[in-house]
Design a protein around this motif. Structure first.
Motif, PDB file in Angstrom:
ATOM      1  N   HIS A  40      -1.096   3.925  13.753  1.00 35.12           N
ATOM      2  CA  HIS A  40      -1.281   3.670  12.323  1.00 35.12           C
ATOM      3  C   HIS A  40      -2.741   3.379  12.005  1.00 35.12           C
ATOM      4  CE1 HIS A  40      -1.140  -0.494  13.717  1.00 35.12           C
ATOM      5  NE2 HIS A  40      -1.692  -0.846  12.568  1.00 35.12           N
ATOM      6  N   GLU A  41      -3.071   3.638  10.753  1.00 37.47           N
ATOM      7  CA  GLU A  41      -4.413   3.380  10.243  1.00 37.47           C
ATOM      8  C   GLU A  41      -4.263   2.838   8.827  1.00 37.47           C
ATOM      9  OE1 GLU A  41      -8.318   6.006   8.947  1.00 37.47           O
ATOM     10  OE2 GLU A  41      -6.803   6.896  10.254  1.00 37.47           O
ATOM     11  N   TYR A  42      -4.819   1.659   8.612  1.00 42.74           N
ATOM     12  CA  TYR A  42      -4.730   1.029   7.294  1.00 42.74           C
ATOM     13  C   TYR A  42      -6.086   1.086   6.608  1.00 42.74           C
ATOM     14  CZ  TYR A  42      -4.168  -2.481   3.665  1.00 42.74           C
ATOM     15  OH  TYR A  42      -4.129  -3.128   2.460  1.00 42.74           O
ATOM     16  N   SER A  43      -6.074   1.494   5.362  1.00 44.26           N
ATOM     17  CA  SER A  43      -7.284   1.523   4.550  1.00 44.26           C
ATOM     18  C   SER A  43      -7.111   0.540   3.405  1.00 44.26           C
ATOM     19  CB  SER A  43      -7.525   2.935   3.998  1.00 44.26           C
ATOM     20  OG  SER A  43      -8.555   2.889   3.034  1.00 44.26           O
ATOM     21  N   ALA A  44      -7.770  -0.604   3.504  1.00 43.02           N
ATOM     22  CA  ALA A  44      -7.681  -1.611   2.452  1.00 43.02           C
ATOM     23  C   ALA A  44      -8.331  -1.112   1.161  1.00 43.02           C
ATOM     24  CB  ALA A  44      -8.327  -2.912   2.908  1.00 43.02           C
ATOM     25  N   ASP A  45      -9.422  -0.362   1.304  1.00 42.13           N
ATOM     26  CA  ASP A  45     -10.113   0.160   0.121  1.00 42.13           C
ATOM     27  C   ASP A  45      -9.214   1.053  -0.721  1.00 42.13           C
ATOM     28  OD1 ASP A  45     -12.371  -1.145   0.999  1.00 42.13           O
ATOM     29  OD2 ASP A  45     -13.324   0.647   1.811  1.00 42.13           O
ATOM     30  N   TRP A  46      -8.444   1.877  -0.055  1.00 44.76           N
ATOM     31  CA  TRP A  46      -7.589   2.836  -0.757  1.00 44.76           C
ATOM     32  C   TRP A  46      -6.148   2.367  -0.852  1.00 44.76           C
ATOM     33  CZ3 TRP A  46     -10.026   6.525  -3.305  1.00 44.76           C
ATOM     34  CH2 TRP A  46     -11.316   6.842  -2.900  1.00 44.76           C
ATOM     35  N   GLN A  47      -5.866   1.185  -0.311  1.00 38.66           N
ATOM     36  CA  GLN A  47      -4.502   0.642  -0.332  1.00 38.66           C
ATOM     37  C   GLN A  47      -3.490   1.657   0.203  1.00 38.66           C
ATOM     38  OE1 GLN A  47      -3.029  -2.549  -1.311  1.00 38.66           O
ATOM     39  NE2 GLN A  47      -5.095  -2.927  -0.600  1.00 38.66           N
ATOM     40  N   LYS A  48      -3.776   2.159   1.418  1.00 38.64           N
ATOM     41  CA  LYS A  48      -2.842   3.106   2.023  1.00 38.64           C
ATOM     42  C   LYS A  48      -2.715   2.850   3.517  1.00 38.64           C
ATOM     43  CE  LYS A  48      -6.056   6.984   2.627  1.00 38.64           C
ATOM     44  NZ  LYS A  48      -6.309   8.365   2.259  1.00 38.64           N
ATOM     45  N   LEU A  49      -1.536   3.135   4.017  1.00 41.47           N
ATOM     46  CA  LEU A  49      -1.228   3.032   5.429  1.00 41.47           C
ATOM     47  C   LEU A  49      -0.792   4.413   5.888  1.00 41.47           C
ATOM     48  CD1 LEU A  49      -0.788   1.174   7.935  1.00 41.47           C
ATOM     49  CD2 LEU A  49       1.593   1.035   7.209  1.00 41.47           C
ATOM     50  N   ILE A  50      -1.519   4.954   6.858  1.00 40.68           N
ATOM     51  CA  ILE A  50      -1.190   6.273   7.400  1.00 40.68           C
ATOM     52  C   ILE A  50      -0.542   6.079   8.760  1.00 40.68           C
ATOM     53  CG2 ILE A  50      -2.090   8.494   8.180  1.00 40.68           C
ATOM     54  CD1 ILE A  50      -4.446   8.043   6.206  1.00 40.68           C
ATOM     55  N   TRP A  68       7.814  -6.052   4.622  1.00 44.07           N
ATOM     56  CA  TRP A  68       6.477  -5.732   5.120  1.00 44.07           C
ATOM     57  C   TRP A  68       5.828  -7.002   5.630  1.00 44.07           C
ATOM     58  CZ3 TRP A  68       3.493  -1.066   3.900  1.00 44.07           C
ATOM     59  CH2 TRP A  68       2.176  -1.125   4.337  1.00 44.07           C
ATOM     60  N   ASP A  69       5.353  -6.980   6.864  1.00 43.11           N
ATOM     61  CA  ASP A  69       4.455  -8.026   7.347  1.00 43.11           C
ATOM     62  C   ASP A  69       3.413  -7.347   8.233  1.00 43.11           C
ATOM     63  OD1 ASP A  69       5.495  -7.819   9.977  1.00 43.11           O
ATOM     64  OD2 ASP A  69       6.669  -9.644   9.835  1.00 43.11           O
ATOM     65  N   SER A  70       2.604  -8.104   8.925  1.00 44.17           N
ATOM     66  CA  SER A  70       1.507  -7.497   9.686  1.00 44.17           C
ATOM     67  C   SER A  70       1.991  -6.684  10.885  1.00 44.17           C
ATOM     68  CB  SER A  70       0.528  -8.574  10.148  1.00 44.17           C
ATOM     69  OG  SER A  70       1.186  -9.491  10.999  1.00 44.17           O
ATOM     70  N   ASP A  71       3.221  -6.902  11.324  1.00 43.45           N
ATOM     71  CA  ASP A  71       3.735  -6.218  12.501  1.00 43.45           C
ATOM     72  C   ASP A  71       4.817  -5.181  12.214  1.00 43.45           C
ATOM     73  OD1 ASP A  71       2.123  -7.709  14.271  1.00 43.45           O
ATOM     74  OD2 ASP A  71       3.560  -9.350  14.256  1.00 43.45           O
ATOM     75  N   ARG A  72       5.598  -5.397  11.156  1.00 42.50           N
ATOM     76  CA  ARG A  72       6.750  -4.527  10.912  1.00 42.50           C
ATOM     77  C   ARG A  72       6.876  -4.149   9.443  1.00 42.50           C
ATOM     78  NH1 ARG A  72      11.187  -8.368  13.287  1.00 42.50           N
ATOM     79  NH2 ARG A  72       9.894  -9.705  12.045  1.00 42.50           N
ATOM     80  N   ILE A  73       7.449  -2.979   9.251  1.00 42.46           N
ATOM     81  CA  ILE A  73       7.785  -2.493   7.917  1.00 42.46           C
ATOM     82  C   ILE A  73       9.203  -1.948   7.999  1.00 42.46           C
ATOM     83  CG2 ILE A  73       7.220  -0.850   6.080  1.00 42.46           C
ATOM     84  CD1 ILE A  73       4.416  -0.623   7.436  1.00 42.46           C
ATOM     85  N   VAL A  74      10.018  -2.254   7.006  1.00 40.97           N
ATOM     86  CA  VAL A  74      11.359  -1.673   6.929  1.00 40.97           C
ATOM     87  C   VAL A  74      11.429  -0.870   5.636  1.00 40.97           C
ATOM     88  CG1 VAL A  74      13.848  -2.106   6.769  1.00 40.97           C
ATOM     89  CG2 VAL A  74      12.422  -3.547   8.245  1.00 40.97           C
ATOM     90  N   PRO A  79       0.837  -1.198   0.000  1.00 40.54           N
ATOM     91  CA  PRO A  79       0.000   0.000   0.000  1.00 40.54           C
ATOM     92  C   PRO A  79       0.876   1.253   0.000  1.00 40.54           C
ATOM     93  CG  PRO A  79      -0.225  -1.219   2.072  1.00 40.54           C
ATOM     94  CD  PRO A  79       0.707  -1.970   1.205  1.00 40.54           C
ATOM     95  N   LEU A  80       0.269   2.384  -0.291  1.00 39.92           N
ATOM     96  CA  LEU A  80       0.971   3.657  -0.223  1.00 39.92           C
ATOM     97  C   LEU A  80       1.199   4.006   1.246  1.00 39.92           C
ATOM     98  CD1 LEU A  80      -1.088   5.606  -2.896  1.00 39.92           C
ATOM     99  CD2 LEU A  80       1.168   4.566  -3.177  1.00 39.92           C
ATOM    100  N   LEU A  81       2.362   4.549   1.539  1.00 38.64           N
ATOM    101  CA  LEU A  81       2.752   4.876   2.901  1.00 38.64           C
ATOM    102  C   LEU A  81       2.698   6.398   3.082  1.00 38.64           C
ATOM    103  CD1 LEU A  81       3.872   3.638   5.544  1.00 38.64           C
ATOM    104  CD2 LEU A  81       6.156   3.852   4.555  1.00 38.64           C
ATOM    105  N   TYR A  82       1.971   6.834   4.102  1.00 35.96           N
ATOM    106  CA  TYR A  82       1.820   8.261   4.400  1.00 35.96           C
ATOM    107  C   TYR A  82       2.346   8.552   5.800  1.00 35.96           C
ATOM    108  CZ  TYR A  82      -1.412   8.777   0.470  1.00 35.96           C
ATOM    109  OH  TYR A  82      -1.978   8.811  -0.783  1.00 35.96           O
TER     110      TYR A  82
END
Length: 158
Positions: free
Chosen positions: A80-90, A27-33, A4-7
């Motif tokens: 964090h807030e993930y939006s699956a519809d918009w494919q973005k992680l804020i 990227w996994d459910s707990d961590r992003i590098v 997803p897009l990262l904001y």
């Protein structure tokens, strides 16, 4: 894998920026590098790597100078807030930060910004509670000598 897009959302100042140039390495459910170049290069800061600990509520970054030498570790307290519809992680910066210098000195900074944000109504009490708990948990791990454990995944990409 499509990421997803990262904001990055900031409370002070109020802004939300697409991190379009950040390279997601893991990227996994707990961590992003991620690997990145400074959005606003400073005298010393040139580039770095970040590891987001989504469930724990913090991000640990390694800030590097142009010559590749480590400036310091910079830890942001986040939500964090993930939006699956918009494919973005804020990723929201909850203001409190920890700086760890190469010599081991640890500084907790910007706690006054949390009070300012509360006064302005820019941050909710629930966000402050979450930030304080995440900050405490991070500091316990740092003071227990577990920084290398926290940075191991990120270090494998540096």
């Amino acid at each position: 894998m499509d990421y997803p897009l990262l904001y990055r959302k900031r409370i002070i100042p109020n802004e939300c920026i697409l991190l379009k140039d950040d390279l997601i390495l893991f990227w996994d459910s707990d961590r992003i590098v991620t690997k990145w170049n400074a959005l606003k290069p400073k005298k010393d800061l040139h580039h770095g790597y970040s590891c987001y600990f989504l469930q724990e509520g913090y991000k640990i970054s390694k800030f590097y100078r142009l010559d590749g030498s480590l400036l310091y570790y910079y830890c942001d307290i986040i939500s964090h807030e993930y939006s699956a519809d918009w494919q973005k992680l804020i990723i929201t910066d909850l203001l409190a930060d920890v700086i760890i210098y190469p010599d081991g000195l640890v500084k907790v900074v910007d706690l006054d910004e949390i009070a300012d944000a509360l006064d302005m109504g820019a941050i909710a009490q629930s966000q402050v509670k979450s930030a304080m708990r995440s900050l405490n948990n991070l500091l316990v791990r740092i003071y227990d000598g577990r920084l290398r454990e926290l940075t191991a995944l990120m270090d494998s990409f540096c």
